[in-house]
Design an enzyme around this catalytic site. Structure first.
Site, PDB file in Angstrom:
ATOM      1  N   LYS A 165      -3.600 -24.229 -39.637  1.00  0.00           N
ATOM      2  CA  LYS A 165      -2.194 -24.166 -39.492  1.00  0.00           C
ATOM      3  C   LYS A 165      -1.409 -25.312 -39.222  1.00  0.00           C
ATOM      4  O   LYS A 165      -1.983 -26.299 -38.928  1.00  0.00           O
ATOM      5  CB  LYS A 165      -2.176 -23.264 -38.506  1.00  0.00           C
ATOM      6  CG  LYS A 165      -2.427 -23.411 -36.914  1.00  0.00           C
ATOM      7  CD  LYS A 165      -2.605 -22.403 -36.243  1.00  0.00           C
ATOM      8  CE  LYS A 165      -3.114 -22.811 -34.851  1.00  0.00           C
ATOM      9  NZ  LYS A 165      -2.330 -22.349 -33.729  1.00  0.00           N
ATOM     10  N   ARG A 183      -0.260 -12.179 -25.483  1.00  0.00           N
ATOM     11  CA  ARG A 183       0.444 -12.600 -26.667  1.00  0.00           C
ATOM     12  C   ARG A 183       0.391 -11.535 -27.682  1.00  0.00           C
ATOM     13  O   ARG A 183       0.653 -10.451 -27.464  1.00  0.00           O
ATOM     14  CB  ARG A 183      -0.191 -14.037 -27.202  1.00  0.00           C
ATOM     15  CG  ARG A 183       1.106 -14.646 -28.005  1.00  0.00           C
ATOM     16  CD  ARG A 183       0.430 -16.149 -28.482  1.00  0.00           C
ATOM     17  NE  ARG A 183      -0.628 -16.153 -29.130  1.00  0.00           N
ATOM     18  CZ  ARG A 183      -1.275 -17.469 -29.169  1.00  0.00           C
ATOM     19  NH1 ARG A 183      -0.759 -18.496 -29.035  1.00  0.00           N
ATOM     20  NH2 ARG A 183      -2.123 -17.427 -30.205  1.00  0.00           N
ATOM     21  N   HIS A 243      -8.283 -13.560 -28.337  1.00  0.00           N
ATOM     22  CA  HIS A 243      -7.757 -15.004 -27.998  1.00  0.00           C
ATOM     23  C   HIS A 243      -7.852 -15.215 -26.586  1.00  0.00           C
ATOM     24  O   HIS A 243      -7.496 -14.619 -25.903  1.00  0.00           O
ATOM     25  CB  HIS A 243      -6.426 -15.478 -28.859  1.00  0.00           C
ATOM     26  CG  HIS A 243      -6.240 -16.919 -29.000  1.00  0.00           C
ATOM     27  ND1 HIS A 243      -7.223 -17.707 -29.354  1.00  0.00           N
ATOM     28  CD2 HIS A 243      -5.271 -17.825 -28.619  1.00  0.00           C
ATOM     29  CE1 HIS A 243      -6.562 -19.126 -29.701  1.00  0.00           C
ATOM     30  NE2 HIS A 243      -5.444 -18.775 -28.965  1.00  0.00           N
ATOM     31  N   ARG A 293     -13.422 -20.185 -34.223  1.00  0.00           N
ATOM     32  CA  ARG A 293     -12.113 -20.586 -34.596  1.00  0.00           C
ATOM     33  C   ARG A 293     -11.744 -21.775 -34.253  1.00  0.00           C
ATOM     34  O   ARG A 293     -10.646 -22.045 -33.546  1.00  0.00           O
ATOM     35  CB  ARG A 293     -11.045 -19.526 -34.432  1.00  0.00           C
ATOM     36  CG  ARG A 293     -11.365 -18.112 -34.929  1.00  0.00           C
ATOM     37  CD  ARG A 293     -10.225 -17.137 -34.633  1.00  0.00           C
ATOM     38  NE  ARG A 293      -9.484 -17.358 -33.601  1.00  0.00           N
ATOM     39  CZ  ARG A 293      -9.715 -16.439 -32.607  1.00  0.00           C
ATOM     40  NH1 ARG A 293     -10.509 -15.539 -32.655  1.00  0.00           N
ATOM     41  NH2 ARG A 293      -9.111 -16.455 -31.374  1.00  0.00           N
ATOM     42  N   TYR A 309      17.801 -49.897 -27.153  1.00  0.00           N
ATOM     43  CA  TYR A 309      19.195 -49.158 -26.749  1.00  0.00           C
ATOM     44  C   TYR A 309      18.827 -49.077 -25.252  1.00  0.00           C
ATOM     45  O   TYR A 309      17.717 -48.743 -24.435  1.00  0.00           O
ATOM     46  CB  TYR A 309      18.868 -47.762 -27.295  1.00  0.00           C
ATOM     47  CG  TYR A 309      19.461 -47.620 -28.661  1.00  0.00           C
ATOM     48  CD1 TYR A 309      20.460 -47.825 -29.147  1.00  0.00           C
ATOM     49  CD2 TYR A 309      18.427 -47.201 -29.466  1.00  0.00           C
ATOM     50  CE1 TYR A 309      20.937 -47.637 -30.359  1.00  0.00           C
ATOM     51  CE2 TYR A 309      18.589 -46.900 -30.958  1.00  0.00           C
ATOM     52  CZ  TYR A 309      19.949 -47.250 -31.424  1.00  0.00           C
ATOM     53  OH  TYR A 309      20.312 -46.971 -32.509  1.00  0.00           O
ATOM     54  N   CYS A 359      13.089 -46.296 -30.601  1.00  0.00           N
ATOM     55  CA  CYS A 359      14.213 -45.624 -31.525  1.00  0.00           C
ATOM     56  C   CYS A 359      13.704 -44.762 -32.455  1.00  0.00           C
ATOM     57  O   CYS A 359      12.287 -44.414 -32.532  1.00  0.00           O
ATOM     58  CB  CYS A 359      14.751 -46.873 -32.116  1.00  0.00           C
ATOM     59  SG  CYS A 359      15.071 -48.423 -31.372  1.00  0.00           S
ATOM     60  N   ASP A 393      13.416 -44.883 -35.589  1.00  0.00           N
ATOM     61  CA  ASP A 393      12.737 -45.481 -36.689  1.00  0.00           C
ATOM     62  C   ASP A 393      11.942 -46.713 -36.244  1.00  0.00           C
ATOM     63  O   ASP A 393      11.233 -47.328 -37.318  1.00  0.00           O
ATOM     64  CB  ASP A 393      13.456 -45.902 -37.933  1.00  0.00           C
ATOM     65  CG  ASP A 393      14.459 -44.618 -38.371  1.00  0.00           C
ATOM     66  OD1 ASP A 393      14.059 -43.590 -38.305  1.00  0.00           O
ATOM     67  OD2 ASP A 393      15.943 -44.680 -37.990  1.00  0.00           O
TER      68      ASP A 393
HETATM   69  C1  LIG Z   1      -5.729 -17.384 -32.899  1.00  0.00           C
HETATM   70  C2  LIG Z   1      -6.330 -18.984 -32.753  1.00  0.00           C
HETATM   71  N1  LIG Z   1      -7.406 -19.194 -32.935  1.00  0.00           N
HETATM   72  C3  LIG Z   1      -7.961 -20.411 -32.909  1.00  0.00           C
HETATM   73  C4  LIG Z   1      -7.110 -21.550 -32.631  1.00  0.00           C
HETATM   74  C5  LIG Z   1      -7.512 -22.885 -32.679  1.00  0.00           C
HETATM   75  O1  LIG Z   1      -7.439 -23.385 -31.232  1.00  0.00           O
HETATM   76  P1  LIG Z   1      -7.933 -24.818 -30.858  1.00  0.00           P
HETATM   77  O2  LIG Z   1      -7.223 -25.943 -31.388  1.00  0.00           O
HETATM   78  O3  LIG Z   1      -7.839 -24.652 -29.476  1.00  0.00           O
HETATM   79  O4  LIG Z   1      -9.495 -24.771 -31.270  1.00  0.00           O
HETATM   80  C6  LIG Z   1      -5.637 -21.298 -32.446  1.00  0.00           C
HETATM   81  C7  LIG Z   1      -4.800 -22.094 -32.124  1.00  0.00           C
HETATM   82  O5  LIG Z   1      -3.724 -22.299 -31.455  1.00  0.00           O
HETATM   83  C8  LIG Z   1      -5.131 -19.658 -32.550  1.00  0.00           C
HETATM   84  O6  LIG Z   1      -3.991 -19.656 -32.438  1.00  0.00           O
END
Ligand SMILES: Cc1ncc(COP(=O)(O)O)c(C=O)c1O
Length: 373
Positions: free
Chosen positions: A35, A133, A162, A221, A267, A314, A316
């Site tokens: 993601k 969540r 999670h 994951r 700046y 800045c 850029d």
């Molecule tokens: C549902 C879920 N699983 C796995 C992950 C992976 O997490 P991490 O990067 O801490 O391993 C995330 C990341 O936020 C997540 O939202």
């Protein structure tokens, strides 16, 4: 090409994947979180590298991210980790994504759309064991699993939770995670007792891969760990899981100027030269992901030396103090992020955030250059 670029080392990513694989064992599936454009590393390349390394599936946050993977020819399962709105359901079906399902309403809507498209859709039941969540309560899980079993066009492919503090070795946090895992196990037990198959069971993000082997279940994951950062606040148990940052943010010195003692840079005049010195101008700024909060706090590496960033960063550009007798010169290559001394974790600490935010914020206009493919 622009001087400023993000160099992504796919060989290091593959090494990190191997380290995770060795940790969790050969029989466990791995879902790579790709993601947010693979945490800024570029989702298409990281998705391919993940699958070549042996990942079972990929995790995205939005339907668009999943659709982009499909457009890029990725056929592996893609988990949709965040909750979409009903308008996005057609995109889920068309792209064959596997959404998390937290409630009956969404299960019903998905089933109706899958029926209309005559497509069987794999879904993962999500249980909230303490993240606060998405997910049904542990008590509701068997009934939701029964609902999925009754949805002719849905396949109950997996069950997930999670963890909120899996990356903390603080005793209270370790206990909280164990409590979450206990609730998860009870919910799975309730499903199985009712004759309902939970499918692939998964809970562990990076922190749990390091600290909680009993969270590994059928699949893990990982995200941040594969990109080379350890999501733990305390030393892990032996043997250590070694990973290396996969991405560097690099640029070049585009201008060197002599500044006299008492003259200011950038700046707001937040830095005034304490002595005559040479200042390097680097074409990278907060629009590229170098946080403005790092002004007068961060450093860059040029040649063999490390030089402090001085003056306000800045949009850029930023400036480094090369000292009165500078070794680096115009057009030299510079590292802003990457390597042990300039890691996203160190920059995160410097500006009061987490490495996730640093790597995700490397700007869209920064070209990703892949090495080690
Ligand atoms: C549902 C879920 N699983 C796995 C992950 C992976 O997490 P991490 O990067 O801490 O391993 C995330 C990341 O936020 C997540 O939202």
């Amino acid at each position: 090409m622009r001087a400023t670029r993000a160099v992504v080392h796919l060989d290091r990513f593959a090494e990190n994947f191997r380290a995770v694989r060795n940790r969790v064992g050969p029989g466990r599936r791995i879902c790579v979180a790709v993601k947010a454009d693979a945490y800024g590393h570029g989702a298409p390349a990281i998705a391919r590298a993940s699958l070549e390394s042996g990942a079972f599936c990929l995790g995205v946050a939005t339907v668009e991210e999943g659709a982009a993977l499909r457009l890029g020819g990725i056929a592996a399962p893609v988990l949709l980790l965040s909750q979409p709105v009903p308008d996005e359901i057609p995109g889920i079906i068309q792209n064959g994504l596997s959404p998390f399902v937290s409630d009956h309403e969404f299960a019903g809507a998905l089933n109706a759309a899958a029926a209309a498209a005559k497509t069987k859709l794999p879904v993962h039941l999500k249980i909230d064991t303490g993240m606060g969540r998405l997910g049904c309560t542990p008590d509701e899980a068997p009934a939701l699993a029964r609902r999925l079993a009754g949805c002719g066009w849905l396949e109950h492919a997996g069950t997930a939770t999670h963890l909120a503090v899996s990356d903390s070795a603080d005793p209270a946090d370790l206990a909280y995670t164990e409590r979450q895992l206990g609730l998860f196990r009870d919910a799975l037990q309730g499903m199985r007792a009712a004759g309902l198959d939970p499918g692939i069971v998964h809970a562990a993000n990076s922190g749990a891969i390091i600290l909680h082997p009993n969270a590994w279940f059928d699949m893990v994951r990982p995200g941040i760990l594969l990109y080379g950062y350890k999501a733990v606040e305390a030393p892990p148990p032996e043997p250590p899981l070694l990973v290396e940052p996969a991405m560097e943010l690099r640029t070049r010195v585009v201008f060197v100027k002599n500044v006299k003692k008492g003259e200011s840079v950038s700046y707001g005049r937040t830095w005034v030269a304490p002595r005559d010195t040479a200042i390097a101008v680097l074409p990278v700024g907060y629009a590229d992901g170098l946080p403005r909060l790092a002004s007068n706090r961060w450093r860059v590496s040029i040649g063999g030396g490390t030089y402090p960033l001085v003056g306000t960063i800045c949009m850029d550009q930023c400036m480094a103090d090369l000292g009165p007798d500078p070794k680096p010169g115009r057009w030299d290559d510079a590292a802003v992020l990457g390597g042990p001394a300039l890691g996203a974790d160190a920059l995160a600490e410097c500006v009061g955030t987490i490495p996730y935010e640093i790597v995700c914020n490397i700007g869209k206009r920064v070209p990703r250059v892949y090495r080690g493919a």
